[in-house]
Design an enzyme around this catalytic site. Structure first.
Site, PDB file in Angstrom:
ATOM      1  N   ASP A 260     -31.748  25.896  -3.222  1.00 22.05           N
ATOM      2  CA  ASP A 260     -31.621  24.476  -2.928  1.00 22.05           C
ATOM      3  C   ASP A 260     -31.921  23.698  -4.210  1.00 22.05           C
ATOM      4  O   ASP A 260     -32.175  24.285  -5.261  1.00 22.05           O
ATOM      5  CB  ASP A 260     -32.523  24.057  -1.766  1.00 22.05           C
ATOM      6  CG  ASP A 260     -34.010  24.277  -2.041  1.00 22.05           C
ATOM      7  OD1 ASP A 260     -34.411  24.384  -3.228  1.00 22.05           O
ATOM      8  OD2 ASP A 260     -34.778  24.353  -1.077  1.00 22.05           O
ATOM      9  N   SER A 261     -31.907  22.384  -4.124  1.00 24.40           N
ATOM     10  CA  SER A 261     -32.061  21.582  -5.341  1.00 24.40           C
ATOM     11  C   SER A 261     -33.420  21.785  -5.993  1.00 24.40           C
ATOM     12  O   SER A 261     -33.521  21.798  -7.221  1.00 24.40           O
ATOM     13  CB  SER A 261     -31.830  20.099  -5.032  1.00 24.40           C
ATOM     14  OG  SER A 261     -32.731  19.662  -4.032  1.00 24.40           O
TER      15      SER A 261
END
Length: 82
Positions: A38-39
């Site tokens: 994920d980010s």
């Protein structure tokens, strides 16, 4: 530092951060699709790359282009070897 050296180091870093086997990480591995990043994972990985390879800060415009492990290896090779 060769591209192979960079790839091996990236494999180690990713395997450690994502709790997976180094052998499952290839140049074609996509961070979000294949590795489930994920980010936040990506920000942490980029910070690790900046420290490990002593390349300074990765620009935002470069960051969005780094979709696969191979993208990162080529980017690092360019930053390190010119």
């Amino acid at each position: 530092m060769t591209m192979e050296d960079i790839f091996k180091k990236m494999q180690e870093m990713i395997a450690s951060q994502f709790a997976m086997d180094e052998d499952d990480i290839t140049m074609d591995s996509a961070f979000t699709d294949d590795l489930g990043a994920d980010s936040i994972d990506l920000v942490e990985l980029v910070m690790s790359m900046e420290d490990e390879f002593d390349i300074g800060t990765v620009d935002e415009e470069d960051l969005v282009k780094l979709k696969t492990v191979g993208d990162c290896v080529r980017y690092l090779n360019h930053k390190i070897n010119g």
